[in-house]
Design a protein around this motif. Structure first.
Motif, PDB file in Angstrom:
ATOM      1  N   ALA A  42       0.833  -1.206   0.000  1.00  0.00           N
ATOM      2  CA  ALA A  42       0.000   0.000   0.000  1.00  0.00           C
ATOM      3  C   ALA A  42       0.868   1.257   0.000  1.00  0.00           C
ATOM      4  CB  ALA A  42      -0.921  -0.012   1.220  1.00  0.00           C
ATOM      5  N   MET A  43       1.902   1.281   0.810  1.00  0.00           N
ATOM      6  CA  MET A  43       2.799   2.442   0.837  1.00  0.00           C
ATOM      7  C   MET A  43       3.507   2.612  -0.492  1.00  0.00           C
ATOM      8  SD  MET A  43       4.452   2.674   4.664  1.00  0.00           S
ATOM      9  CE  MET A  43       4.827   0.961   4.898  1.00  0.00           C
ATOM     10  N   MET A  44       3.913   1.499  -1.120  1.00  0.00           N
ATOM     11  CA  MET A  44       4.552   1.564  -2.425  1.00  0.00           C
ATOM     12  C   MET A  44       3.602   2.181  -3.460  1.00  0.00           C
ATOM     13  SD  MET A  44       7.715   0.497  -2.780  1.00  0.00           S
ATOM     14  CE  MET A  44       7.740  -0.010  -4.513  1.00  0.00           C
ATOM     15  N   GLY A  45       2.314   1.843  -3.376  1.00  0.00           N
ATOM     16  CA  GLY A  45       1.343   2.419  -4.289  1.00  0.00           C
ATOM     17  C   GLY A  45       1.202   3.918  -4.101  1.00  0.00           C
ATOM     18  N   ALA A  46       1.116   4.349  -2.829  1.00  0.00           N
ATOM     19  CA  ALA A  46       0.989   5.780  -2.543  1.00  0.00           C
ATOM     20  C   ALA A  46       2.238   6.537  -2.968  1.00  0.00           C
ATOM     21  CB  ALA A  46       0.720   5.981  -1.061  1.00  0.00           C
ATOM     22  N   LEU A  47       3.404   5.949  -2.755  1.00  0.00           N
ATOM     23  CA  LEU A  47       4.652   6.583  -3.170  1.00  0.00           C
ATOM     24  C   LEU A  47       4.736   6.656  -4.692  1.00  0.00           C
ATOM     25  CD1 LEU A  47       6.988   4.835  -0.584  1.00  0.00           C
ATOM     26  CD2 LEU A  47       6.704   7.321  -0.781  1.00  0.00           C
ATOM     27  N   GLY A  48       4.302   5.604  -5.366  1.00  0.00           N
ATOM     28  CA  GLY A  48       4.319   5.597  -6.824  1.00  0.00           C
ATOM     29  C   GLY A  48       3.412   6.667  -7.399  1.00  0.00           C
ATOM     30  N   GLU A  49       2.249   6.821  -6.775  1.00  0.00           N
ATOM     31  CA  GLU A  49       1.322   7.863  -7.234  1.00  0.00           C
ATOM     32  C   GLU A  49       1.939   9.241  -7.040  1.00  0.00           C
ATOM     33  OE1 GLU A  49      -3.252   9.162  -6.216  1.00  0.00           O
ATOM     34  OE2 GLU A  49      -2.745   7.016  -6.284  1.00  0.00           O
ATOM     35  N   GLU A  50       2.603   9.431  -5.906  1.00  0.00           N
ATOM     36  CA  GLU A  50       3.275  10.712  -5.627  1.00  0.00           C
ATOM     37  C   GLU A  50       4.385  10.979  -6.637  1.00  0.00           C
ATOM     38  OE1 GLU A  50       3.337  14.043  -2.872  1.00  0.00           O
ATOM     39  OE2 GLU A  50       2.052  12.274  -2.870  1.00  0.00           O
ATOM     40  N   LEU A  51       5.035   9.921  -7.104  1.00  0.00           N
ATOM     41  CA  LEU A  51       6.116  10.060  -8.082  1.00  0.00           C
ATOM     42  C   LEU A  51       5.580  10.237  -9.507  1.00  0.00           C
ATOM     43  CD1 LEU A  51       8.541   7.300  -6.749  1.00  0.00           C
ATOM     44  CD2 LEU A  51       9.064   9.743  -6.876  1.00  0.00           C
ATOM     45  N   GLY A  52       4.270  10.144  -9.657  1.00  0.00           N
ATOM     46  CA  GLY A  52       3.683  10.333 -10.979  1.00  0.00           C
ATOM     47  C   GLY A  52       3.781   9.109 -11.870  1.00  0.00           C
ATOM     48  N   LYS A  53       3.834   7.920 -11.281  1.00  0.00           N
ATOM     49  CA  LYS A  53       3.935   6.692 -12.075  1.00  0.00           C
ATOM     50  C   LYS A  53       2.617   6.405 -12.799  1.00  0.00           C
ATOM     51  CE  LYS A  53       8.146   6.003 -10.812  1.00  0.00           C
ATOM     52  NZ  LYS A  53       9.240   6.194 -11.789  1.00  0.00           N
ATOM     53  N   ASP A  54       2.732   5.717 -13.893  1.00  0.00           N
ATOM     54  CA  ASP A  54       1.563   5.354 -14.703  1.00  0.00           C
ATOM     55  C   ASP A  54       0.601   4.525 -13.849  1.00  0.00           C
ATOM     56  OD1 ASP A  54      -0.272   4.285 -16.515  1.00  0.00           O
ATOM     57  OD2 ASP A  54       1.227   4.029 -18.091  1.00  0.00           O
ATOM     58  N   PRO A  55      -0.655   4.952 -13.726  1.00  0.00           N
ATOM     59  CA  PRO A  55      -1.636   4.193 -12.924  1.00  0.00           C
ATOM     60  C   PRO A  55      -1.744   2.729 -13.339  1.00  0.00           C
ATOM     61  CG  PRO A  55      -2.512   6.342 -13.520  1.00  0.00           C
ATOM     62  CD  PRO A  55      -1.230   6.181 -14.289  1.00  0.00           C
ATOM     63  N   ARG A  56      -1.484   2.459 -14.620  1.00  0.00           N
ATOM     64  CA  ARG A  56      -1.557   1.069 -15.075  1.00  0.00           C
ATOM     65  C   ARG A  56      -0.472   0.216 -14.424  1.00  0.00           C
ATOM     66  NH1 ARG A  56      -1.518   2.251 -21.410  1.00  0.00           N
ATOM     67  NH2 ARG A  56       0.047   3.711 -20.579  1.00  0.00           N
TER      68      ARG A  56
END
Length: 244
Positions: free
Chosen positions: A197-211
Motif C-alpha cells: 500500500a505504501m509503495m502504491g501511494a509513493l508511486g502515485e506521488e512520483l507520478g507513475k503510470d496508474p496502469r
C-alpha cells in the motif's frame, strides 16, 4: 621407475592438519582445500575441532585461535561478517538501514540485520545482533540500499530522525534515483500488504503510470486499513488504505 613415482599420495587429514598449523590464526572453510576430497576435508576439520585445535563457527567454517596474554584470540568480527555475507544474503535493518539511507546519524549499540534465511549462525553474526529472518527470496537480487529501503518502509519510517514531511521528501528522492522504484516494484508482490500500500501511494506521488500501479491496488483488501507511520503525510495515503 623413479622413487618419486613410487611415493604414495599424502593422507588428506595430514595435509589439512599441516596447512592449519602453518596457517596461524585465521578462518578456514572447506573451499580453502581445493583439490582435496571435500568429504575427507570435512572429517579432518571436524576431528581437529573435537580435539579443540580449531573452533567450529558454523557448518564448514572453522577458526584457528592463537594464545595471547589474555587467553585465546577471537575471530576478527569484520572478517567473520564478510564471510557470512558470502553464504547468506544479509541486509541492514533498523537504525542501520536508516543510517545507510541518510535518515539518521545514530547507530544502535546492538547490530540489526535481515536475511532471507530461516536462521543465521550466532557465532558468525554475534550473539547480541537482532536478526529478522525469512525475508522474501526475491531480496537476494537486491542491492544493500534497495533492501534497506524496503526495511525502512516495513517500519513505517519510524527510525528516521527527520520530520515526517522531510522523511517523505527524502524517500521520494531516493526512489527516483537510478530506477530504484521500478526495481522495488518488481519485488513488491512478495511484500506485506502494508508495504504494498505504501509503495502504491509513493508511486502515485512520483507520478507513475496508474496502469503500473494497478496490480498493487488489486492485491489489497479494499476493507483493510494500514498504519503508514511517517508516510501518512503522503497526499495519496488515504486512497491507498492508510488509517485516518
Amino acid at each position: 621407475m623413479s622413487s618419486s613415482s613410487n611415493r604414495r599420495p599424502r593422507n588428506v587429514a595430514a595435509v589439512v592438519r599441516e596447512r592449519v598449523e602453518q596457517g596461524g590464526e585465521r578462518l578456514w572453510r572447506l573451499e580453502d582445500f581445493q583439490g582435496l576430497s571435500f568429504g575427507a576435508v570435512a572429517q579432518a576439520l571436524s576431528r581437529l575441532a573435537r580435539a579443540r585445535e580449531i573452533e567450529r563457527l558454523s557448518k564448514g567454517t572453522y577458526y584457528r585461535t592463537r594464545k595471547t596474554a589474555f587467553g585465546t584470540s577471537r575471530p576478527n568480527p569484520t572478517a567473520v561478517r564478510e564471510l557470512a555475507t558470502r553464504r547468506w544474503s544479509m541486509f541492514p535493518s533498523g537504525l542501520a538501514a536508516a543510517n545507510l539511507l541518510g535518515y539518521s546519524t545514530q547507530s544502535s549499540a546492538r547490530g540489526e540485520l535481515s536475511t532471507s534465511a530461516s536462521s543465521l549462525p550466532r557465532k558468525l553474526v554475534g550473539d547480541d545482533t537482532v536478526v529478522h529472518t525469512r525475508r522474501p527470496a526475491a531480496w537476494s537480487e537486491l542491492s544493500m540500499t534497495d533492501a534497506a529501503m524496503l526495511e525502512f518502509l516495513r517500519q513505517g519510517g519510524r527510525t528516521s530522525e527527520l520530520s515526517p514531511r522531510d522523511t517523505v521528501r527524502r524517500t521520494l528522492k531516493l526512489l527516483a534515483e537510478a530506477s530504484r522504484y521500478q526495481r522495488l516494484l518488481r519485488v513488491a508482490p512478495t511484500e506485506p500488504p502494508r508495504v504494498r500500500a505504501m509503495m502504491g501511494a509513493l508511486g502515485e506521488e512520483l507520478g507513475k503510470d496508474p496502469r503500473a500501479l494497478k496490480p498493487l491496488r488489486a492485491s489489497l483488501n479494499q476493507l483493510s486499513r494500514f498504519d503508514f507511520g511517517a508516510f501518512s503525510e503522503l497526499s495519496a495515503a488515504r486512497s491507498w488504505h492508510a488509517k485516518g
